[in-house]
Design an enzyme around this catalytic site. Structure first.
Site, PDB file in Angstrom:
ATOM      1  N   ARG A 134       0.853  -1.190   0.000  1.00 56.13           N
ATOM      2  CA  ARG A 134       0.000   0.000   0.000  1.00 56.13           C
ATOM      3  C   ARG A 134       0.881   1.229   0.000  1.00 56.13           C
ATOM      4  NH1 ARG A 134      -2.906   0.689   5.101  1.00 56.13           N
ATOM      5  NH2 ARG A 134      -1.438   2.385   5.379  1.00 56.13           N
ATOM      6  N   GLU A 156       4.502   7.212   2.748  1.00 58.93           N
ATOM      7  CA  GLU A 156       5.352   6.029   2.929  1.00 58.93           C
ATOM      8  C   GLU A 156       4.837   4.898   2.051  1.00 58.93           C
ATOM      9  OE1 GLU A 156       5.214   3.578   6.376  1.00 58.93           O
ATOM     10  OE2 GLU A 156       3.093   3.921   6.712  1.00 58.93           O
ATOM     11  N   ASN A 158       4.169   0.794   2.209  1.00 56.92           N
ATOM     12  CA  ASN A 158       4.055  -0.336   3.136  1.00 56.92           C
ATOM     13  C   ASN A 158       4.222  -1.649   2.397  1.00 56.92           C
ATOM     14  OD1 ASN A 158       2.944   1.159   5.652  1.00 56.92           O
ATOM     15  ND2 ASN A 158       1.663   1.882   3.967  1.00 56.92           N
ATOM     16  N   SER A 163      -2.967  -2.495   6.171  1.00 61.05           N
ATOM     17  CA  SER A 163      -4.292  -2.806   6.714  1.00 61.05           C
ATOM     18  C   SER A 163      -5.402  -1.948   6.095  1.00 61.05           C
ATOM     19  CB  SER A 163      -4.269  -2.644   8.230  1.00 61.05           C
ATOM     20  OG  SER A 163      -3.823  -1.368   8.554  1.00 61.05           O
ATOM     21  N   LYS A 336      11.795   2.809   6.045  1.00 62.21           N
ATOM     22  CA  LYS A 336      11.859   4.244   5.743  1.00 62.21           C
ATOM     23  C   LYS A 336      13.230   4.589   5.142  1.00 62.21           C
ATOM     24  CE  LYS A 336       7.906   5.184   8.258  1.00 62.21           C
ATOM     25  NZ  LYS A 336       7.364   3.864   8.476  1.00 62.21           N
ATOM     26  N   LYS A 398      11.589  10.451  11.282  1.00 65.22           N
ATOM     27  CA  LYS A 398      11.002   9.111  11.428  1.00 65.22           C
ATOM     28  C   LYS A 398      12.066   8.055  11.722  1.00 65.22           C
ATOM     29  CE  LYS A 398       7.563  10.009   7.796  1.00 65.22           C
ATOM     30  NZ  LYS A 398       6.822   9.403   6.661  1.00 65.22           N
ATOM     31  N   GLU A 402       7.069   0.755  11.947  1.00 72.15           N
ATOM     32  CA  GLU A 402       5.783   0.741  11.256  1.00 72.15           C
ATOM     33  C   GLU A 402       4.667   0.788  12.274  1.00 72.15           C
ATOM     34  OE1 GLU A 402       5.715   0.799   8.007  1.00 72.15           O
ATOM     35  OE2 GLU A 402       7.890   0.581   7.948  1.00 72.15           O
ATOM     36  N   GLY A 403       3.515   1.241  11.845  1.00 70.22           N
ATOM     37  CA  GLY A 403       2.332   1.062  12.672  1.00 70.22           C
ATOM     38  C   GLY A 403       1.876   2.289  13.433  1.00 70.22           C
ATOM     39  N   ARG A 488      -7.935   7.402   4.574  1.00 69.05           N
ATOM     40  CA  ARG A 488      -7.980   7.518   6.037  1.00 69.05           C
ATOM     41  C   ARG A 488      -7.988   8.987   6.390  1.00 69.05           C
ATOM     42  NH1 ARG A 488      -2.920   4.514   8.280  1.00 69.05           N
ATOM     43  NH2 ARG A 488      -2.188   5.459   6.358  1.00 69.05           N
TER      44      ARG A 488
HETATM   45  P1  ADP Z   1       3.927   4.626  10.020  1.00 68.64           P
HETATM   46  O1  ADP Z   1       4.787   3.551   9.492  1.00 68.64           O
HETATM   47  O2  ADP Z   1       4.004   4.783  11.483  1.00 68.64           O
HETATM   48  O3  ADP Z   1       2.525   4.565   9.482  1.00 68.64           O
HETATM   49  P2  ADP Z   1       4.161   7.068   8.440  1.00 68.64           P
HETATM   50  O4  ADP Z   1       5.355   7.451   7.668  1.00 68.64           O
HETATM   51  O5  ADP Z   1       2.980   6.637   7.651  1.00 68.64           O
HETATM   52  O6  ADP Z   1       4.604   5.958   9.484  1.00 68.64           O
HETATM   53  O7  ADP Z   1       3.748   8.282   9.371  1.00 68.64           O
HETATM   54  C1  ADP Z   1       2.635   8.239  10.242  1.00 68.64           C
HETATM   55  C2  ADP Z   1       1.716   9.420   9.987  1.00 68.64           C
HETATM   56  O8  ADP Z   1       2.436  10.643  10.108  1.00 68.64           O
HETATM   57  C3  ADP Z   1       1.132   9.457   8.595  1.00 68.64           C
HETATM   58  O9  ADP Z   1      -0.039   8.695   8.523  1.00 68.64           O
HETATM   59  C4  ADP Z   1       0.877  10.935   8.387  1.00 68.64           C
HETATM   60  O10 ADP Z   1      -0.338  11.315   9.013  1.00 68.64           O
HETATM   61  C5  ADP Z   1       2.003  11.590   9.159  1.00 68.64           C
HETATM   62  N1  ADP Z   1       3.118  11.914   8.238  1.00 68.64           N
HETATM   63  C6  ADP Z   1       4.182  11.142   7.979  1.00 68.64           C
HETATM   64  N2  ADP Z   1       5.003  11.718   7.068  1.00 68.64           N
HETATM   65  C7  ADP Z   1       4.432  12.893   6.749  1.00 68.64           C
HETATM   66  C8  ADP Z   1       4.794  13.971   5.868  1.00 68.64           C
HETATM   67  N3  ADP Z   1       5.910  13.951   5.150  1.00 68.64           N
HETATM   68  N4  ADP Z   1       3.955  15.026   5.794  1.00 68.64           N
HETATM   69  C9  ADP Z   1       2.813  15.081   6.523  1.00 68.64           C
HETATM   70  N5  ADP Z   1       2.433  14.105   7.368  1.00 68.64           N
HETATM   71  C10 ADP Z   1       3.227  13.023   7.500  1.00 68.64           C
HETATM   72 MG    MG Z   2       1.723   5.008   7.688  1.00 62.02          MG
END
Ligand code: ADP
Ligand code: MG
Length: 514
Positions: A134, A156, A158, A163, A336, A398, A402-403, A488
């Site tokens: 995803r 990101e 996945n 999910s 990441k 970051k 994950e998660g 979402r």
């Molecule tokens: P995880 O693996 O924990 O899902 P993500 O990279 O998806 O990690 O980050 C979690 C949340 O943080 C995302 O769902 C988003 O809401 C926010 N986020 C992450 N990166 C960005 C970004 N570059 N700009 C804006 N929001 C972000």
């Molecule tokens: Mg995410």
């Protein structure tokens, strides 16, 4: 400040209209399994000692607005992303370099790599791989160039336990139903219509991906019945999300499935002399099934590995002949760090995996700038940006996790880095914040309505089945298709960090021409 791109939306209905909308939303959700197990704070264990209750999944009342061009852009690169990540997952040499930067400072990545090396030494017996991916995006508008129009930027990618595919098809169905029964105020009639609500095909899409892998594995040579294992966390509140895909696999494809808690791999499975993975259901100990595919909805987070036993369980699956969704290398391709190496400005790496220039150019357009936090030139630049309170405001930091709930946002970055030994900084990546346009919606969660500003994240599922013999360079893609979408939506009120841990709500897209 978020930009204004959308018209005023959604309209406020009067009390009677709202009650009609809500009662239909609740009934439709429960009747169609758009549900989750309740949190203990919502329904206590004393109220529901036998775990018989479910509640409506958190959803938006209205489909959120999403620029049609952005939606199409995200859909159009789905197959290229499948191609890209299957290529990365098949390139041990490249992954090794990426992982090597992390092994000394990240135990989880180090342990995963050890599992890979152990199986590599023994030799892999399965060359088929399934990715149910995803790719997550947000709409981005360039504040310095408002004429440029919106585009999607990737949050990101996945490669494990992606999910909400099970619920996503249903929330798309819910919003279509609410439209069909005139539950939306007339004012939105011009905006929400059948053409503006794309159907999410994530349930049939993900199930089809699994069915293709199951079929490609072939029948049991020892004459056993075959099955697909859903490797799950226990307890799991989001179980119905997974059940929808499982039931589709049973019903449409005739595939037998079992849920196996991550902690029970050693008890309930064995690997035979041909390294076939044999599953014995605890409720029917005289029966045996040959496992064609292990679909991971667990095993992505270090807290799931309580002791060496859990790592031994992971190793058992990895060395078996079952197809893994994902294999260890495919999981590592989704770090990441790998995303950063591709998306650091002027990175030459994308070409290695996507030789087709026009395909690579489209994928490149979806990258937001991401920097390493190491001693390289780009890393030094990133450290400067992250330590300066003013520039840090445009970034998110970051770790390799994950998660949800692991990121450090904007003003919190400099302080976090000062409290973290500099030797551990390279375990993180620094990413430019994507700034989605402002919009409002109403979220129905745990029986309560929350109205206000929201942020939407679009996920596009992709299914990819490929054959690759460990140690060889050629790779054959057998299946590559886009497998539905997820929207979402979370409240934008609190600092992103606070809400990132909860997923907010599931939503569907109302496409608009902006
Ligand atoms: P995880 O693996 O924990 O899902 P993500 O990279 O998806 O990690 O980050 C979690 C949340 O943080 C995302 O769902 C988003 O809401 C926010 N986020 C992450 N990166 C960005 C970004 N570059 N700009 C804006 N929001 C972000
Ligand atoms: Mg995410």
């Amino acid at each position: 400040m978020a930009t204004q791109l959308y018209p005023d939306y959604p309209p406020d209905g009067n009390d009677v209209e709202q009650a009609y909308l809500l009662s239909n939303l609740k009934d439709w959700s429960i009747a169609h399994g758009l549900v989750v197990r309740p949190t203990a704070s919502y329904v206590s264990a004393e109220t529901d000692p036998s775990g018989a209750l479910a509640t409506t999944a958190p959803v938006t009342l209205f489909p959120s607005l999403f620029p049609r061009v952005c939606f199409e852009q995200a859909m159009s690169v789905a197959q290229a992303y499948n191609e890209l990540y299957s290529a990365i997952a098949s390139d041990e040499e490249w992954l090794k370099q990426t992982v090597e930067e992390l092994v000394d400072i990240d135990d989880f990545i180090a342990e995963l790599w050890k599992v890979y090396l152990a199986v590599k030494q023994e030799g892999y017996v399965q060359s088929l791989n399934l990715g149910l991916f995803r790719s997550d995006y947000m709409v981005h508008t360039d504040p310095t160039n408002p004429q440029s129009g919106p585009c999607v930027k990737q949050v990101e990618f996945n490669t494990i336990a992606s999910s909400f595919g099970g619920l996503s098809s249903h929330v798309s169905g819910l919003h279509k139903h609410l439209l069909a029964i005139d539950a939306y105020p007339e004012a939105v009639g011009s905006m929400i219509n059948d053409k503006s609500l794309p159907e999410s095909k994530s349930v049939p899409g993900l199930a089809l991906g699994m069915a293709k892998a199951h079929e490609a594995y072939g029948p049991s040579t020892g004459g056993l019945p075959t099955c697909v294992i859903f490797l799950v966390q226990d307890p799991e509140r989001n179980v119905f999300d997974q059940r929808h895909v499982e039931y589709e696999l049973n019903k449409t494809h005739g595939v037998r499935t079992f849920r196996l808690p991550f902690g029970r791999v050693l008890e309930d499975t064995k690997v035979d002399s041909d390294r076939k993975l044999i599953y014995t259901p605890p409720h029917a100990p005289s029966k045996q099934f040959e496992v064609t595919l292990v679909y991971f909805r667990a095993g992505y987070s270090p807290d799931e590995y309580h002791s060496q036993r859990d790592w031994d369980g992971r190793l058992r699956i990895e060395r078996s002949a079952a197809i893994k969704c994902p294999s260890v290398l495919t999981q590592l391709a989704g770090t990441k760090k790998a995303q950063q190496v591709l998306a650091t400005p002027h990175s030459p790496h994308l070409k290695r995996f996507l030789p087709d220039d026009s395909q690579a150019a489209e994928v490149l357009k979806t990258f937001a700038p991401i920097y390493p936090m190491d001693e390289s030139e780009a890393g030094k630049e990133a450290r400067k940006l992250a330590l300066d309170p003013e520039t840090a405001m445009r970034y998110v930091l970051k770790p390799q996790r994950e998660g949800g709930g692991n990121n450090v946002y904007r003003r919190a970055i400099p302080g976090f880095l000062k409290d973290t030994p500099a030797t551990h900084w390279p375990a993180h990546i620094l990413m430019e914040m994507i700034e989605p346009p402002a919009q409002d919606n109403v979220i129905f969660r745990n029986g309560e309505l929350q109205k206000g500003g929201v942020i939407c994240e679009l996920g596009i599922y992709g299914a990819c089945l490929w054959r690759h013999k460990n140690g060889q360079s050629d790779r054959q893609i057998l299946e590559n298709f886009e497998a539905g979408y997820l929207l979402r939506t979370k409240g934008s009120g609190s600092e992103e960090g606070g809400v990132a841990a909860g997923f907010g709500s599931v939503d569907s897209a109302c496409l608009i021409d902006v």
